[in-house]
Design a protein around this motif. Structure first.
Motif, PDB file in Angstrom:
ATOM      1  N   TRP A   3       0.817  -1.227   0.000  1.00 29.61           N
ATOM      2  CA  TRP A   3       0.000   0.000   0.000  1.00 29.61           C
ATOM      3  C   TRP A   3       0.844   1.267   0.000  1.00 29.61           C
ATOM      4  O   TRP A   3       0.320   2.349  -0.280  1.00 29.61           O
ATOM      5  N   SER A  58      -9.775   7.655   1.451  1.00 31.78           N
ATOM      6  CA  SER A  58      -8.484   6.969   1.418  1.00 31.78           C
ATOM      7  C   SER A  58      -7.539   7.592   2.441  1.00 31.78           C
ATOM      8  O   SER A  58      -7.677   8.774   2.790  1.00 31.78           O
ATOM      9  N   ILE A 114      -0.943  -8.028   1.085  1.00 29.14           N
ATOM     10  CA  ILE A 114      -1.922  -7.079   1.613  1.00 29.14           C
ATOM     11  C   ILE A 114      -3.316  -7.711   1.686  1.00 29.14           C
ATOM     12  O   ILE A 114      -4.118  -7.369   2.542  1.00 29.14           O
TER      13      ILE A 114
END
Length: 192
Positions: free
Chosen positions: A7, A46, A133
Motif C-alpha cells: 500500500w 483513502s 496485503i
C-alpha cells in the motif's frame, strides 16, 4: 531498492509515512489522539487523502491538543467547517470534540490514554506475519472489543475497522508485510 508494504508505494508522502511512522509503537497521548482524529476523518476516504491534509489538521486542531479540542464551541466548529484544508464534515468535526472529552476522561481514570489502549494487548505489540496485503484483515475480534469499549465511553467514529487502522498506525499490531524492510524493525521494538 527498499521493499515496502504494497500500500505504501503510491507517492513520496505515503513512502515517508510508512518508512518513519506506520507501525511504530506510540506511547505519547498527543500522538495517540492525533491518530484517533485522523483515522476517524478517514472514514469513507483513502488514507492518502488524509495524509495530504495532515498538516492542515495539525494547524486546525491546535496541534492535536486534546485539552483545547475538548473546549471547542460552536463558533470553532463553524470555523473548522469553513477550513478547506480538512475534511469539512460536521459529524466528523463534532466527533473530534466529543472524542477529546472522552479521551480526557480515560486519562483521568487510567493515568494516560496510553495505559488504557495498550492495556488491551498487555503493553506488547501483536506480531502478525502477512505476506500479502490481501491477507491483512480490515478488523479483528480485538478491534471489535476496543471499539465497543470506546463507544461505551462516549467515543464516536471508532468502529472496528477504524480502530484496527488506528492499531496498525500506532504499532499495537505489526501489520508490515514480512518482506517489508520495516517488518523486522517493528518486530524488534516489540521485544524491548
Amino acid at each position: 531498492m527498499k521493499v515496502r508494504c504494497e500500500w505504501a508505494n503510491a507517492n513520496d508522502l505515503e513512502k515517508e509515512y510508512h518508512d518513519t511512522q506506520w507501525g511504530m509503537p506510540v506511547h505519547d497521548d498527543r500522538i495517540l489522539f492525533e491518530f484517533l482524529i485522523l483515522e476517524g476523518a478517514q472514514a469513507g476516504l483513502s488514507w492518502d487523502t488524509i495524509l495530504k491534509r495532515r498538516d492542515a489538521y495539525k494547524d486546525a486542531f491546535d496541534d492535536f491538543n486534546f485539552n483545547k479540542v475538548a473546549g471547542y464551541d460552536e463558533e470553532k466548529v463553524e470555523e473548522l467547517i469553513q477550513n478547506s484544508g480538512i475534511i469539512r464534515n460536521r459529524r466528523k468535526i463534532l466527533s473530534s470534540i466529543k472524542n477529546a472529552r472522552a479521551f480526557i476522561e480515560i486519562i483521568d481514570e487510567f493515568g494516560s490514554f496510553d495505559n488504557y489502549i495498550w492495556g488491551f494487548v498487555n503493553h506488547i505489540p501483536i506480531q502478525n506475519s502477512f505476506n500479502s496485503i490481501s491477507e491483512i484483515p480490515a478488523k479483528t475480534e480485538l478491534s471489535e472489543n476496543i471499539s465497543k469499549d470506546l463507544k461505551k465511553r462516549g467515543f464516536s467514529f471508532v468502529g472496528p475497522t477504524i480502530v484496527y487502522a488506528f492499531m496498525q498506525a500506532v504499532g499495537i499490531v505489526n501489520d508490515h508485510q514480512v518482506e517489508c524492510f520495516r517488518y523486522e524493525e517493528c518486530r524488534k521494538l516489540a521485544n524491548k
